[in-house]
Design a protein around this motif. Sequence first.
Motif, PDB file in Angstrom:
ATOM      1  N   ALA A   1      21.975  67.316  35.786  1.00  9.05           N
ATOM      2  CA  ALA A   1      23.170  67.789  36.491  1.00  9.05           C
ATOM      3  C   ALA A   1      24.288  68.119  35.501  1.00  9.05           C
ATOM      4  O   ALA A   1      25.002  69.112  35.677  1.00  9.05           O
ATOM      5  N   LEU A   2      24.433  67.314  34.458  1.00  9.57           N
ATOM      6  CA  LEU A   2      25.449  67.601  33.437  1.00  9.57           C
ATOM      7  C   LEU A   2      25.132  68.895  32.692  1.00  9.57           C
ATOM      8  O   LEU A   2      26.027  69.675  32.368  1.00  9.57           O
ATOM      9  N   MET A   3      23.848  69.128  32.412  1.00 10.15           N
ATOM     10  CA  MET A   3      23.443  70.367  31.752  1.00 10.15           C
ATOM     11  C   MET A   3      23.803  71.568  32.636  1.00 10.15           C
ATOM     12  O   MET A   3      24.293  72.585  32.151  1.00 10.15           O
ATOM     13  N   TYR A   4      23.587  71.433  33.947  1.00 11.09           N
ATOM     14  CA  TYR A   4      23.979  72.496  34.872  1.00 11.09           C
ATOM     15  C   TYR A   4      25.493  72.715  34.836  1.00 11.09           C
ATOM     16  O   TYR A   4      25.966  73.848  34.905  1.00 11.09           O
ATOM     17  N   GLY A   5      26.245  71.626  34.754  1.00 10.30           N
ATOM     18  CA  GLY A   5      27.697  71.745  34.676  1.00 10.30           C
ATOM     19  C   GLY A   5      28.147  72.498  33.440  1.00 10.30           C
ATOM     20  O   GLY A   5      29.052  73.342  33.497  1.00 10.30           O
ATOM     21  N   VAL A   6      27.517  72.221  32.313  1.00  8.38           N
ATOM     22  CA  VAL A   6      27.839  72.937  31.070  1.00  8.38           C
ATOM     23  C   VAL A   6      27.480  74.413  31.206  1.00  8.38           C
ATOM     24  O   VAL A   6      28.248  75.299  30.796  1.00  8.38           O
ATOM     25  N   MET A   7      26.324  74.689  31.805  1.00  8.23           N
ATOM     26  CA  MET A   7      25.922  76.088  32.003  1.00  8.23           C
ATOM     27  C   MET A   7      26.929  76.824  32.883  1.00  8.23           C
ATOM     28  O   MET A   7      27.277  77.976  32.604  1.00  8.23           O
ATOM     29  N   SER A   8      27.420  76.152  33.938  1.00  7.21           N
ATOM     30  CA  SER A   8      28.394  76.815  34.810  1.00  7.21           C
ATOM     31  C   SER A   8      29.697  77.081  34.059  1.00  7.21           C
ATOM     32  O   SER A   8      30.353  78.104  34.285  1.00  7.21           O
ATOM     33  N   ALA A   9      30.078  76.179  33.145  1.00 12.20           N
ATOM     34  CA  ALA A   9      31.286  76.403  32.343  1.00 12.20           C
ATOM     35  C   ALA A   9      31.127  77.640  31.463  1.00 12.20           C
ATOM     36  O   ALA A   9      32.092  78.407  31.279  1.00 12.20           O
ATOM     37  N   PHE A  10      29.929  77.863  30.925  1.00 13.64           N
ATOM     38  CA  PHE A  10      29.676  79.066  30.126  1.00 13.64           C
ATOM     39  C   PHE A  10      29.855  80.321  30.983  1.00 13.64           C
ATOM     40  O   PHE A  10      30.454  81.302  30.549  1.00 13.64           O
TER      41      PHE A  10
END
Length: 161
Positions: free
Chosen positions: A80-89
Amino acid sequence: METGQNPYTPPSANLTNHGAYGASTELGVTARVVDLLARTKGWVRLIGVLSFIGAAFIIFAALGVLMVMSKAGGMVVPIALMYGVMSAFYIYAGVKLNGYANAIGRLIFSGKTFDLEQALDQQRAFWKFAGIIALISIIFMVLAVLGGAFTASRTIPMRGF
């Protein structure tokens, strides 16, 4: 009498030299430059908005992973954190592209060099970000291939040929 400069004249500066790259000496931007950028504005805006929509879908996916897989435990939070980082990109890319489209809009109305410079700076920032992400992605892919090959070589018994 000397042929040099008259010492009694006031100092002056050459205001038409805008740098070593042979930049235009005009006070405004040519109509062709404005037209070329104006024709890209809609496409830039489309990709910028799609970046925001993509970020929203990624955030929804992260929430879905947290809700559905929370009972399973394990790697749920890191995913879920990896998804959050991807959304920030995606959000950052959308901000830069929409800033670029806004600067093109200002250029269309003003025709001033300052607005052209602002548009090109927004574009530069987007492409710098895209290049950094591409390099990081390549590094991660190479590491994944090497890690997979190492894992496969340790777990699959090699039989004689």
